[in-house]
Design a protein around this motif. Structure first.
Motif, mmCIF file in Angstrom:
data_model
loop_
_atom_site.group_PDB
_atom_site.id
_atom_site.type_symbol
_atom_site.label_atom_id
_atom_site.label_comp_id
_atom_site.label_asym_id
_atom_site.label_seq_id
_atom_site.Cartn_x
_atom_site.Cartn_y
_atom_site.Cartn_z
ATOM 1 N N GLY A 1 1.330 11.618 0.224
ATOM 2 C CA GLY A 1 0.426 10.469 0.180
ATOM 3 C C GLY A 1 0.981 9.443 0.909
ATOM 4 N N PHE A 2 2.506 9.366 0.559
ATOM 5 C CA PHE A 2 3.403 8.450 1.342
ATOM 6 C C PHE A 2 3.269 8.548 3.015
ATOM 7 C CE2 PHE A 2 7.495 7.229 2.712
ATOM 8 C CZ PHE A 2 7.500 5.809 2.416
ATOM 9 N N ASP A 3 3.681 9.766 3.354
ATOM 10 C CA ASP A 3 3.638 9.997 4.678
ATOM 11 C C ASP A 3 2.300 9.470 5.482
ATOM 12 O OD1 ASP A 3 6.336 11.000 4.709
ATOM 13 O OD2 ASP A 3 5.677 13.022 4.565
ATOM 14 N N PHE A 4 1.229 9.817 4.723
ATOM 15 C CA PHE A 4 -0.220 9.578 5.410
ATOM 16 C C PHE A 4 -0.133 8.214 5.543
ATOM 17 C CE2 PHE A 4 -4.584 8.982 4.925
ATOM 18 C CZ PHE A 4 -5.177 9.478 5.989
ATOM 19 N N GLY B 1 0.674 -1.349 0.029
ATOM 20 C CA GLY B 1 -0.083 -0.068 -0.029
ATOM 21 C C GLY B 1 0.864 1.098 0.053
ATOM 22 N N THR B 2 1.793 1.443 0.855
ATOM 23 C CA THR B 2 2.588 2.395 0.732
ATOM 24 C C THR B 2 3.436 3.059 -0.416
ATOM 25 O OG1 THR B 2 4.507 1.123 1.874
ATOM 26 C CG2 THR B 2 2.918 2.536 3.165
ATOM 27 N N PRO B 3 3.960 2.015 -1.042
ATOM 28 C CA PRO B 3 4.559 2.527 -2.521
ATOM 29 C C PRO B 3 3.487 2.911 -3.412
ATOM 30 C CG PRO B 3 4.855 0.094 -2.032
ATOM 31 C CD PRO B 3 4.432 0.629 -0.757
ATOM 32 N N VAL B 4 2.335 2.205 -3.586
ATOM 33 C CA VAL B 4 1.326 2.740 -4.379
ATOM 34 C C VAL B 4 0.840 4.143 -3.883
ATOM 35 C CG1 VAL B 4 -1.091 2.338 -5.007
ATOM 36 C CG2 VAL B 4 0.258 0.215 -4.862
ATOM 37 N N ALA B 5 0.721 4.413 -2.683
ATOM 38 C CA ALA B 5 0.455 5.769 -2.272
ATOM 39 C C ALA B 5 1.383 6.728 -2.667
ATOM 40 C CB ALA B 5 0.192 5.778 -0.753
ATOM 41 N N LEU B 6 2.896 6.262 -2.559
ATOM 42 C CA LEU B 6 3.766 7.163 -3.055
ATOM 43 C C LEU B 6 3.739 7.443 -4.520
ATOM 44 C CD1 LEU B 6 6.401 8.749 -2.706
ATOM 45 C CD2 LEU B 6 7.409 6.490 -2.990
ATOM 46 N N LEU B 7 3.361 6.563 -5.409
ATOM 47 C CA LEU B 7 3.094 6.587 -6.813
ATOM 48 C C LEU B 7 2.013 7.740 -7.147
ATOM 49 C CD1 LEU B 7 4.094 3.208 -7.871
ATOM 50 C CD2 LEU B 7 5.572 5.177 -8.220
ATOM 51 N N LEU B 8 0.981 7.277 -6.504
ATOM 52 C CA LEU B 8 -0.222 7.844 -6.703
ATOM 53 C C LEU B 8 -0.352 9.459 -6.241
ATOM 54 C CD1 LEU B 8 -3.087 5.299 -6.044
ATOM 55 C CD2 LEU B 8 -2.717 6.517 -8.279
ATOM 56 N N PHE B 9 0.058 9.689 -5.009
ATOM 57 C CA PHE B 9 0.175 10.810 -4.385
ATOM 58 C C PHE B 9 1.313 11.764 -4.035
ATOM 59 C CE2 PHE B 9 -3.563 8.238 -3.253
ATOM 60 C CZ PHE B 9 -4.906 9.014 -3.560
ATOM 61 N N GLY B 10 2.332 11.131 -4.135
ATOM 62 C CA GLY B 10 3.674 11.846 -4.048
ATOM 63 C C GLY B 10 4.064 11.586 -2.485
ATOM 64 N N THR B 11 4.829 12.515 -2.203
ATOM 65 C CA THR B 11 5.272 12.391 -0.425
ATOM 66 C C THR B 11 4.381 12.561 0.436
ATOM 67 O OG1 THR B 11 7.482 13.410 -1.470
ATOM 68 C CG2 THR B 11 6.957 13.359 1.064
ATOM 69 N N ILE C 1 1.523 6.572 8.100
ATOM 70 C CA ILE C 1 0.715 6.500 9.589
ATOM 71 C C ILE C 1 -0.286 5.221 9.616
ATOM 72 C CG2 ILE C 1 -0.741 7.911 10.841
ATOM 73 C CD1 ILE C 1 2.025 9.096 10.799
ATOM 74 N N LEU C 2 -0.875 5.146 8.626
ATOM 75 C CA LEU C 2 -1.987 4.021 8.251
ATOM 76 C C LEU C 2 -1.074 2.864 8.647
ATOM 77 C CD1 LEU C 2 -4.401 5.008 5.564
ATOM 78 C CD2 LEU C 2 -4.772 4.859 7.886
ATOM 79 N N MET C 3 -0.190 2.622 8.081
ATOM 80 C CA MET C 3 0.679 1.351 8.302
ATOM 81 C C MET C 3 0.891 1.018 9.520
ATOM 82 S SD MET C 3 4.439 0.332 6.706
ATOM 83 C CE MET C 3 5.352 1.517 7.944
#
Length: 300
Positions: free
Chosen positions: A117-120, A105-115, A123-125
């Motif tokens: 989204g990755f930081d958020f 999930g975190t790399p997908v968030a990084l690719l979709l939303f950038g830094t 937190i979820l992780m």
């Protein structure tokens, strides 16, 4: 953003671990232990040290536990109708209620939303890991031979290094404690390497899963809950959560992630229907190639 630009890079790294395990063979547990105890705490520390906290994170904690318990309730209803045994019920909970929002999930968030989204997503992780180390371990132990996971769950939470990384990062931020440029660079190097490492580990874990004797009906039910019902329940929660649009999009996408790889380790350790949980992990990960693009199209 198209499906291939988001998911294909992630699966390419999974494939590296998969091929490496098949062709060479590694001590995956040792690599996982290194990542968990040495690398992940620094990634989490950096995230909590640099992120400006607000009330949103309290909402996220409540949401994550609430989503987990709603999915568990759905599993209990289904397994009651199907007359599953205790071990089968707990195995279904492991396969259906915990999403892989860490190394997937975190790399997908990084690719979709950038830094941002990755930081958020980090937190979820962290919150999800807390859920798995309590609720997840409890049900794994409950479905195994001992049948009581409360004490073990408490010990697991106390030993979870990512939690201490989060606490340290929070305290350092609140107390405005500087860590210096040299130490910052060291933390950044390890933190940046963490996500690729855990993605390779997941590929190694998937390579060890056997697809023999797949329990088709049970796997189908678990995948339906994990990949379809979970994001729908998450969407309903977002209607009531006072979060911004990007955060709502991320938590729905995280809820649509396949079964967490750690559930396989829990199932094997406690002998909680391990063949089924392993099969559900692999198949849900493969099917996410189809379901995630649909989620992206709907949510984004």
């Amino acid at each position: 953003m198209t499906f291939f630009t988001v998911v294909l890079p992630v699966f390419s790294i999974f494939l590296i671990g998969f091929i490496g395990e098949k062709k060479i063979g590694f001590d995956t547990r040792t690599i996982s232990t290194m990542t968990l105890y040495l690398m992940s705490p620094l990634l989490v520390f950096r995230t909590f040290y640099t992120i400006e906290f607000n009330l949103d994170y309290l909402y996220l904690t409540v949401y994550t536990f609430a989503l987990c318990f709603v999915l568990i309730l759905i599993v209990y209803i289904i397994t009651f109708v199907q007359k599953y045994s205790r071990a089968e019920t707990c195995g279904m909970i492991l396969a259906s209620s915990f999403m892989n929002n860490g190394n997937y999930g975190t790399p997908v968030a990084l690719l979709l939303f950038g830094t941002a989204g990755f930081d958020f997503a980090i937190i979820l992780m962290v919150i999800q890991q807390l859920v798995m180390c309590t609720v997840g371990v409890y049900y794994a132990a409950k479905g195994g031979e001992e049948g009581d996971g409360i004490k073990f769950a408490i010990r697991s939470v106390r030993r979870m290094p990512t939690v201490y990384g989060a606490i340290a990062g929070t305290l350092f931020q609140i107390c405005h404690i500087p860590i210096g440029d040299a130490l910052t660079k060291a933390v950044d190097l390890v933190a940046d390497a963490t996500i690729p490492t855990v993605m390779i580990i997941l590929g190694m874990q998937l390579a060890k899963i056997s697809l023999r004797s797949i329990q088709k009906s049970k796997v189908t039910l678990s995948i339906l809950i994990k990949l379809c019902i979970s994001p729908c329940v998450s969407y309903i929660f977002t209607l009531f959560l006072p979060l911004d649009e990007m955060m709502k999009q991320i938590i729905i996408i995280m809820a649509a992630m396949p079964t967490a790889a750690n559930t396989t380790m829990y199932a094997v350790q406690f002998n909680t229907d391990p063949d089924f949980v392993s099969s559900a992990t692999l198949i849900s990960t493969l099917l996410s190639l189809v379901t995630l693009p649909l989620i992206f199209t709907i949510v984004l």
